[in-house]
Design a protein around this motif. Structure first.
Motif, PDB file in Angstrom:
ATOM      1  N   TRP A 208      36.018  25.474  44.023  1.00 24.08           N
ATOM      2  CA  TRP A 208      35.806  25.910  45.285  1.00 24.08           C
ATOM      3  C   TRP A 208      36.735  26.106  46.258  1.00 24.08           C
ATOM      4  O   TRP A 208      37.207  27.011  46.774  1.00 24.08           O
TER       5      TRP A 208
ATOM      6  N   TRP B  59      29.578  33.856  38.471  1.00 20.96           N
ATOM      7  CA  TRP B  59      30.179  32.860  39.446  1.00 20.96           C
ATOM      8  C   TRP B  59      30.608  33.621  40.816  1.00 20.96           C
ATOM      9  O   TRP B  59      30.471  32.978  41.903  1.00 20.96           O
TER      10      TRP B  59
ATOM     11  N   GLY C  22      29.230  32.153  44.462  1.00 20.01           N
ATOM     12  CA  GLY C  22      30.051  32.099  45.377  1.00 20.01           C
ATOM     13  C   GLY C  22      29.979  32.887  46.643  1.00 20.01           C
ATOM     14  O   GLY C  22      30.027  32.204  47.897  1.00 20.01           O
TER      15      GLY C  22
ATOM     16  N   ILE D  53      44.674  33.278  38.831  1.00 21.37           N
ATOM     17  CA  ILE D  53      43.492  34.182  38.568  1.00 21.37           C
ATOM     18  C   ILE D  53      43.255  33.976  37.226  1.00 21.37           C
ATOM     19  O   ILE D  53      42.118  33.867  36.633  1.00 21.37           O
TER      20      ILE D  53
HETATM   21  O1  45D Z   1      32.656  26.448  39.843  1.00 19.91           O
HETATM   22  O2  45D Z   1      47.264  44.963  25.629  1.00 19.91           O
HETATM   23  C1  45D Z   1      32.994  29.235  42.601  1.00 19.91           C
HETATM   24  C2  45D Z   1      44.264  42.072  26.468  1.00 19.91           C
HETATM   25  C3  45D Z   1      32.991  27.707  43.056  1.00 19.91           C
HETATM   26  C4  45D Z   1      44.088  43.315  25.336  1.00 19.91           C
HETATM   27  C5  45D Z   1      33.230  29.585  41.453  1.00 19.91           C
HETATM   28  C6  45D Z   1      45.605  42.372  27.359  1.00 19.91           C
HETATM   29  C7  45D Z   1      32.351  26.983  42.251  1.00 19.91           C
HETATM   30  C8  45D Z   1      45.433  43.820  24.993  1.00 19.91           C
HETATM   31  C9  45D Z   1      33.947  29.521  43.834  1.00 19.91           C
HETATM   32  C10 45D Z   1      31.473  29.926  42.921  1.00 19.91           C
HETATM   33  C11 45D Z   1      43.024  42.054  27.160  1.00 19.91           C
HETATM   34  C12 45D Z   1      44.511  40.914  25.872  1.00 19.91           C
HETATM   35  C13 45D Z   1      33.247  28.728  40.334  1.00 19.91           C
HETATM   36  C14 45D Z   1      46.466  43.394  27.147  1.00 19.91           C
HETATM   37  C15 45D Z   1      32.853  27.312  40.912  1.00 19.91           C
HETATM   38  C16 45D Z   1      46.508  44.053  25.796  1.00 19.91           C
HETATM   39  C17 45D Z   1      33.855  31.109  41.408  1.00 19.91           C
HETATM   40  C18 45D Z   1      45.701  41.560  28.623  1.00 19.91           C
HETATM   41  C19 45D Z   1      33.736  28.884  39.208  1.00 19.91           C
HETATM   42  C20 45D Z   1      47.638  43.631  28.222  1.00 19.91           C
HETATM   43  C21 45D Z   1      34.887  31.308  40.804  1.00 19.91           C
HETATM   44  C22 45D Z   1      44.926  41.495  29.788  1.00 19.91           C
HETATM   45  C23 45D Z   1      35.259  32.904  40.679  1.00 19.91           C
HETATM   46  C24 45D Z   1      45.043  40.521  30.702  1.00 19.91           C
HETATM   47  C25 45D Z   1      34.036  33.825  41.062  1.00 19.91           C
HETATM   48  C26 45D Z   1      46.405  39.630  30.764  1.00 19.91           C
HETATM   49  C27 45D Z   1      36.363  33.342  39.976  1.00 19.91           C
HETATM   50  C28 45D Z   1      43.928  40.424  31.691  1.00 19.91           C
HETATM   51  C29 45D Z   1      36.745  34.592  39.661  1.00 19.91           C
HETATM   52  C30 45D Z   1      43.715  39.239  32.474  1.00 19.91           C
HETATM   53  C31 45D Z   1      37.920  34.710  38.926  1.00 19.91           C
HETATM   54  C32 45D Z   1      42.557  39.325  33.434  1.00 19.91           C
HETATM   55  C33 45D Z   1      38.272  36.170  38.644  1.00 19.91           C
HETATM   56  C34 45D Z   1      42.471  38.163  34.466  1.00 19.91           C
HETATM   57  C35 45D Z   1      39.434  36.372  37.550  1.00 19.91           C
HETATM   58  C36 45D Z   1      41.480  38.335  35.239  1.00 19.91           C
HETATM   59  C37 45D Z   1      37.409  37.284  38.765  1.00 19.91           C
HETATM   60  C38 45D Z   1      43.447  36.928  34.430  1.00 19.91           C
HETATM   61  C39 45D Z   1      39.825  37.453  37.022  1.00 19.91           C
HETATM   62  C40 45D Z   1      40.785  37.400  36.179  1.00 19.91           C
END
Ligand code: 45D
Length: 325
Positions: free
Chosen positions: A41, A110, A114, A151
């Motif tokens: 959080w 989530w 949130g 992230i």
């Molecule tokens: O517990 O070439 C609250 C591949 C509190 C494919 C919460 C790639 C309570 C091949 C705040 C509600 C895919 C491997 C939680 C390449 C609680 C390829 C909420 C790489 C949990 C290049 C939290 C791709 C929240 C890559 C809502 C590296 C969190 C991709 C939200 C990377 C977090 C993508 C979010 C990433 C995170 C995305 C939305 C790192 C998103 C991250």
């Protein structure tokens, strides 16, 4: 000598710097459940001062709606219990349903919780919660990471929550949310069709980036050998075109890949080892967050991708650093 996945995994290993992401997640894992929820959080709201994820589309939220509706109707104590069960991976009906969600549906779930927390409909932190000093340690470690790494920490902790359904098989949950029901992400940036990477002319590599930037997974997968492997960051290799295709549809949609430069080393057997560094953007954060990554390709003598590893870089300096460290 035949190529093996095991030996392919080690290519360019002398150029790699350990990422601080697993170390941060290891600190997080040592916290008790309430501290974990509090950490998430605080980390999420702190991050929210500069970057916020895009709201998930209606189709994606619908996949999580059943659980969200149940949770909204619960008392505060029950809501807290659900979150504790998810964080501790308990075997409960809700924690099982969550375990069957795809990565992006878990994030959407989530995201929505949130929002409900911000509106005061759900309690982010258990009533009477007392923060332990460990939370501060993990928060400080998180602050030292760049945004792309932050992230990734959040994403990986969310993915690990819920009951581990991997041993249960798809039939034990009727509405299994998997690749065939995975909603599409809207692309936010125009696709660049002629890929240019400093130092790289290998057609399989250029074709791979071009296909991925158009979400054309069939074209990308056709560049792999039948038994080729894809190793995402911090994961084991995914082996075979079919398994890679499923993974791509679930987790590689809407990514914007911007490779910058690379090196290519031709081996005596005619295979090639290439390392390319660059930046990837996720549709969750669009152009506001760049993740510094590298692609390590092993191309067989016939020009097909035998192995591809994606690694998170430890620092932006590493983007420049293709040779031995
Ligand atoms: O517990 O070439 C609250 C591949 C509190 C494919 C919460 C790639 C309570 C091949 C705040 C509600 C895919 C491997 C939680 C390449 C609680 C390829 C909420 C790489 C949990 C290049 C939290 C791709 C929240 C890559 C809502 C590296 C969190 C991709 C939200 C990377 C977090 C993508 C979010 C990433 C995170 C995305 C939305 C790192 C998103 C991250």
């Amino acid at each position: 000598m035949a190529l093996t996945i095991q030996s392919a995994q080690t290519i360019f290993s002398n150029t790699q710097v350990p990422s601080p992401i697993p170390a941060t997640i290891a600190l997080f894992a040592q916290l008790n459940v309430d501290d974990q929820l509090a950490y998430l959080w605080y980390a999420y709201t702190e991050m929210g001062k500069t970057i916020t994820p895009a709201a998930p589309g209606a189709a994606r939220l619908q996949l999580a709606e059943g659980l969200l509706t149940q949770i909204k109707q619960m008392s505060r104590e029950e809501q807290t219990k659900v979150m504790r069960d998810l964080a501790s991976r308990a075997d409960t009906p809700i924690s099982r349903s969550y375990g069957f969600f795809s990565v992006n549906t878990k994030l959407a779930f989530w995201y929505e919780l949130g929002e409900l927390m911000k509106q005061g409909i759900i309690t982010p932190i258990p009533v009477g919660y007392q923060m332990s000093p460990g939370v501060k340690v993990v928060l400080e470690a998180t602050q030292k990471l760049d945004q792309g790494q932050q992230i990734t920490v959040l994403r990986n902790t969310v993915v690990d929550m819920g009951f581990d359904t991997s041993e249960l098989g798809p039939s034990s949950y009727p509405k299994a949310d998997k690749a065939d029901t995975e909603p599409a992400f809207q692309r936010t940036t125009p696709v660049i069709s002629s890929v240019k990477i400093d130092g790289i002319t290998e057609p399989a590599v250029l074709g791979y980036i071009e296909a991925m930037n158009a979400d054309n997974f069939d074209a990308a997968i056709a560049l792999f050998t039948n038994e080729g492997a894809l190793q995402p960051p911090f994961q084991k290799p995914i082996v075979g075109q079919k398994a890679i295709a499923k993974y791509m549809r679930e987790e590689a949609q809407g990514l914007n890949m911007m490779p910058q430069k690379g090196i290519c080393e031709v081996q005596p057997d005619g295979s090639k080892q290439l390392k390319i560094t660059g930046v990837v953007q996720t549709p969750w954060f669009g152009v506001t967050v760049g993740m510094n990554i590298s692609w390590r390709f092993l191309i067989n003598p016939e020009g097909k991708i035998f192995f591809l590893a994606i690694d998170m870089l430890a620092s932006p300096q590493e983007l420049m650093n293709l040779r031995q460290v």
